[in-house]
Design a protein around this motif. Structure first.
Motif, PDB file in Angstrom:
ATOM      1  N   THR A  53       0.825  -1.223   0.000  1.00  0.00           N
ATOM      2  CA  THR A  53       0.000   0.000   0.000  1.00  0.00           C
ATOM      3  C   THR A  53       0.853   1.264   0.000  1.00  0.00           C
ATOM      4  N   PHE A  54       2.146   1.120   0.275  1.00  0.00           N
ATOM      5  CA  PHE A  54       3.037   2.281   0.310  1.00  0.00           C
ATOM      6  C   PHE A  54       3.665   2.583  -1.050  1.00  0.00           C
ATOM      7  N   HIS A  83       3.130   6.025  -2.117  1.00  0.00           N
ATOM      8  CA  HIS A  83       2.985   6.914  -0.972  1.00  0.00           C
ATOM      9  C   HIS A  83       4.304   6.929  -0.195  1.00  0.00           C
ATOM     10  N   THR A  93       6.901   7.176   2.468  1.00  0.00           N
ATOM     11  CA  THR A  93       6.785   7.159   3.922  1.00  0.00           C
ATOM     12  C   THR A  93       8.061   6.620   4.535  1.00  0.00           C
ATOM     13  N   PHE A  99       5.210  10.860   6.984  1.00  0.00           N
ATOM     14  CA  PHE A  99       4.868  11.204   5.600  1.00  0.00           C
ATOM     15  C   PHE A  99       5.329  12.630   5.330  1.00  0.00           C
ATOM     16  N   TRP A 147      -2.708   8.331   1.878  1.00  0.00           N
ATOM     17  CA  TRP A 147      -2.365   6.917   2.052  1.00  0.00           C
ATOM     18  C   TRP A 147      -3.437   6.198   2.859  1.00  0.00           C
ATOM     19  N   TYR A 148      -3.788   6.756   4.016  1.00  0.00           N
ATOM     20  CA  TYR A 148      -4.745   6.081   4.891  1.00  0.00           C
ATOM     21  C   TYR A 148      -6.088   5.858   4.188  1.00  0.00           C
ATOM     22  N   SER A 172      -6.598   5.709   0.968  1.00  0.00           N
ATOM     23  CA  SER A 172      -6.480   5.097  -0.358  1.00  0.00           C
ATOM     24  C   SER A 172      -7.252   3.778  -0.410  1.00  0.00           C
ATOM     25  N   TYR A 176      -5.082   0.856   0.886  1.00  0.00           N
ATOM     26  CA  TYR A 176      -4.935   0.698   2.327  1.00  0.00           C
ATOM     27  C   TYR A 176      -6.262   0.327   2.988  1.00  0.00           C
TER      28      TYR A 176
END
Length: 98
Positions: free
Chosen positions: A28-29, A32, A34, A59, A68-69, A71, A74
């Motif tokens: 999931t990153f 994004h 991080t 971030f 990200w959270y 998305s 995720y």
């Protein structure tokens, strides 16, 4: 200004689901950026109720953390996290350089 996502695991519910989440969350990153600042290390609860674990992600901005959270990737992965343990999750903006 950087932002942090803080996961506080209050209680394990299903270790198998939690392991499944840990195996799948990395992807999931992908889009994004991080930095993992703290995870699975020793910690001490100085005030408040006992917890199982603390994880801190950095971030580049509050918007990036929120993106990200929220998305789809995720949110799909988080389904197994929610089956695996009870959490509190926060996004907070960091302090800018002086």
């Amino acid at each position: 200004m950087v932002a942090y996502v803080i996961f506080i695991r209050e209680k394990k519910l299903n270790p198998e689901k939690l392991a499944e989440y840990k195996q799948g969350v990395g992807s999931t990153f992908k889009n994004h950026p991080t930095k993992l600042l703290a995870a699975n290390g020793p910690f001490e609860v100085l005030e408040g109720d006992p917890v199982d674990d603390v994880l801190i992600l950095e971030f580049p901005s509050y918007e990036a953390a929120s993106n990200w959270y929220h998305s789809p990737e995720y949110q799909e992965a988080s389904k197994t996290r929610l089956e695996g343990a009870a959490f509190q999750v926060y996004i907070t903006e960091g302090l800018g350089a002086k």
